[in-house]
Design an enzyme around this catalytic site. Structure first.
Site, PDB file in Angstrom:
ATOM      1  N   HIS A 178       0.809  -1.218   0.000  1.00 50.20           N
ATOM      2  CA  HIS A 178       0.000   0.000   0.000  1.00 50.20           C
ATOM      3  C   HIS A 178       0.843   1.268   0.000  1.00 50.20           C
ATOM      4  O   HIS A 178       0.309   2.373   0.019  1.00 50.20           O
ATOM      5  CB  HIS A 178      -0.924  -0.011   1.231  1.00 50.20           C
ATOM      6  CG  HIS A 178      -2.107   0.881   1.123  1.00 50.20           C
ATOM      7  ND1 HIS A 178      -2.278   1.988   1.929  1.00 50.20           N
ATOM      8  CD2 HIS A 178      -3.191   0.839   0.304  1.00 50.20           C
ATOM      9  CE1 HIS A 178      -3.414   2.585   1.619  1.00 50.20           C
ATOM     10  NE2 HIS A 178      -3.992   1.910   0.638  1.00 50.20           N
ATOM     11  N   ASP A 212      15.278  10.801  -9.498  1.00 47.14           N
ATOM     12  CA  ASP A 212      16.641  11.238  -9.197  1.00 47.14           C
ATOM     13  C   ASP A 212      16.767  11.538  -7.706  1.00 47.14           C
ATOM     14  O   ASP A 212      16.666  10.645  -6.889  1.00 47.14           O
ATOM     15  CB  ASP A 212      17.039  12.427 -10.076  1.00 47.14           C
ATOM     16  CG  ASP A 212      17.257  12.025 -11.528  1.00 47.14           C
ATOM     17  OD1 ASP A 212      17.562  10.844 -11.768  1.00 47.14           O
ATOM     18  OD2 ASP A 212      17.112  12.883 -12.421  1.00 47.14           O
ATOM     19  N   LYS A 266       2.961   4.482  -1.160  1.00 42.93           N
ATOM     20  CA  LYS A 266       2.872   5.394  -2.308  1.00 42.93           C
ATOM     21  C   LYS A 266       4.142   6.255  -2.313  1.00 42.93           C
ATOM     22  O   LYS A 266       4.238   7.254  -1.586  1.00 42.93           O
ATOM     23  CB  LYS A 266       1.630   6.281  -2.201  1.00 42.93           C
ATOM     24  CG  LYS A 266       0.357   5.564  -1.743  1.00 42.93           C
ATOM     25  CD  LYS A 266      -0.109   4.504  -2.713  1.00 42.93           C
ATOM     26  CE  LYS A 266      -1.147   3.589  -2.093  1.00 42.93           C
ATOM     27  NZ  LYS A 266      -2.358   4.213  -1.612  1.00 42.93           N
TER      28      LYS A 266
END
Length: 521
Positions: A182, A189, A184
């Protein structure tokens, strides 16, 4: 004991031999210019944090930005993808099956820059649900087929609970209830976006979430290493043997055995590697002269499914509880939000126990719940969360906090109708009164990331968040603006509303199912 110096890129890092020195340095840096009502709280919280967290990063002004809307989030994703030179690393629940524009953007970046490498980490159950039809896995497979797995490393995490009879009996539509990847994380870079948003059209247009951009090579490196570690516990999409197919394997290079072959051994190996990562990270302590840095960010994560039951080394749950339990006076306020309002009982108890005079809980109106008028069993979910909201209000009343804690429902139109939005934001803000305005609260702490602070977040899923503590007035103003933007679409809800509004009636069957399946919500 002497302190050794570790030479790294700016900001500077030092190995610390004493946890008490670690705590005192942070206190001097943060409390020197912090708003006075927050000083005692900051002193308490930093003492508490040093017992639990091994890693933090210092930021200067303008190194953290708050992204305002889903469309800005999408535009920034595409911009960062196009300009990346060395690496793109993405962790999300899934990639929407219609997101060909995003895939094309990544493909163009790979074509124009031969040094660029892309790493994806998605959930293996959610990302393959529609196979053999178009889904996350098929979209990523097209990139692997074109550029090879050396340049495009696509991983699918499958919870070790997806094992044995559960793998056979539980239907695809419901196997996500066993646990998910789950996190995110959107890295480009030396910059990274932490959010609660996934990668699909609604998250780019009309699904409200939160998004913070961090500009720090060291911070990005930390999350890249975390991304790579969880990827090494995951399946890999490799070049298909037949064009258009998806070829998923367990690579020999993975440091653990495949969980389907030996779940117990997998958990033993994975938990040890995770623990090593969290412990080794204590050597990356950025220390600078008092007052030089205005913001400290602590990475916090929850990896409960990968740890033994009674030896969970995760850092998120304990940190959240510490943040709340250290609120001891009325000079501090808080706002809590979760689109899926199934708050962990310990967190709820700590929220209710705080001596606040003004605090808000923001949750989705049934008309802003992503499952509103959905098909099948999931159509009952808005009612389930409505029932949980009512139970929370009953607890507020039981604690005699009716005048202090307000439940607010967020609604912007009706989801799945023209101009209708859904609500997916999650987070915590801790505020003090602005010295120049006795009636105004301004955040100086927030938590940003993937967690919904639910029972399942602390038992079934992999979550990653960041705790931000700041005395940077510009960042505090941005945090206040972010909070106000959410509050403008809310209205207070009381127990009386549940009594008088027939649309708030929840059937007995939904109540029973909510009680039985609460851990899965």
């Amino acid at each position: 004991m002497t302190t050794r110096l570790l030479q790294l890129t700016r900001p500077h890092y030092r190995l610390l031999s004493s946890p008490f020195r670690k705590s005192s340095i942070i206190q001097r840096q943060m409390s020197a210019s912090s708003p006075s009502p927050a000083n005692s709280y900051l002193n308490m919280i930093t003492k508490s944090l040093q017992h639990n967290l091994q890693t933090w990063f210092h930021f200067e002004p303008n190194e953290i930005d708050i992204i305002e809307s889903p469309s800005h989030f999408y535009d920034l994703l595409k911009s960062k993808i196009s300009s990346s030179q060395k690496r793109i690393f993405i962790a999300s629940l899934y990639l929407g099956k219609s997101e060909t524009e995003l895939i094309d953007c990544i493909s163009q970046a790979l074509s124009k820059n031969p040094d660029l490498k892309v790493s994806f980490l998605l959930d293996g159950l959610r990302g393959t649900r529609e196979l053999p039809s178009t889904c996350s896995a098929t979209l990523l497979s097209s990139l692997v087929a074109k550029y090879g797995s050396e340049r495009v490393d696509c991983r699918l995490y499958k919870t070790p609970a997806y094992h044995g009879w559960k793998k056979i009996v539980v239907p695809k539509r419901f196997n996500e209830g066993l646990g998910l990847q789950h996190m995110k994380i959107y890295g480009f870079d030396n910059e990274i976006i932490l959010s609660g948003a996934n990668l699909s059209n609604d998250y780019f247009t009309n699904r409200q979430d939160r998004y913070y951009l961090f500009k720090s090579a060291n911070f990005a490196n930390y999350y890249f290493k975390l991304h790579q570690l969880i990827s090494s516990f995951s399946y890999q999409i490799v070049k298909p043997k037949v064009a258009g197919n998806v070829n998923i394997i367990w690579p020999d290079s993975n440091p653990t055995i495949e969980p389907m072959k030996n779940k117990r051994k997998f958990l033993r190996e994975a938990s040890q590697l995770l623990e090593n990562f969290l412990q080794i990270s204590k050597h990356n302590q950025p220390i600078s002269p008092p007052g030089q840095f205005s913001t400290i960010v602590y990475p916090i994560s929850q990896f409960t499914p990968l740890f033994p039951k009674y030896n969970d080394k995760s850092t998120e749950k304990s940190t959240i509880l510490s943040l709340l339990s250290n609120i001891k006076n009325t000079s501090i306020s808080w706002t809590f939000t979760a689109g899926y309002f199934n708050i962990l009982p310990e967190i709820k108890a700590n929220l209710l126990a705080t001596p606040v005079t003004e605090a808000n809980v923001i949750t989705a109106s049934p008309f802003a719940n992503g499952f509103y008028q959905s098909k099948g069993v999931s159509s009952n979910l808005p009612g389930a969360y409505l029932y949980l909201s009512k139970k929370f209000l009953q607890d507020v009343s039981r604690y005699n906090k009716d005048q202090a804690i307000t439940l607010r429902e967020w609604q912007r139109g009706v989801v799945n109708k023209p101009n209708g939005w859904s609500y997916h934001a999650k987070g915590i803000w801790i505020s003090s009164r602005d010295n120049n305005d006795s009636d105004s609260w301004k955040p100086f702490i927030t938590v940003i990331g993937s967690s919904n602070y639910t029972r399942r977040a602390y038992s079934l899923d992999l979550e990653s968040n960041a705790l931000i503590i700041t005395k940077d007035e510009e960042l505090r103003n941005k945090m206040k603006g972010e909070l106000n933007d959410l509050l403008q679409y809310t209205k207070p809800v009381t127990l009386e509303d549940f009594k008088s509004d027939p649309e708030r009636h929840v059937g007995t069957g939904v109540k029973i199912a909510t009680s039985v399946l609460g851990k899965k919500l």
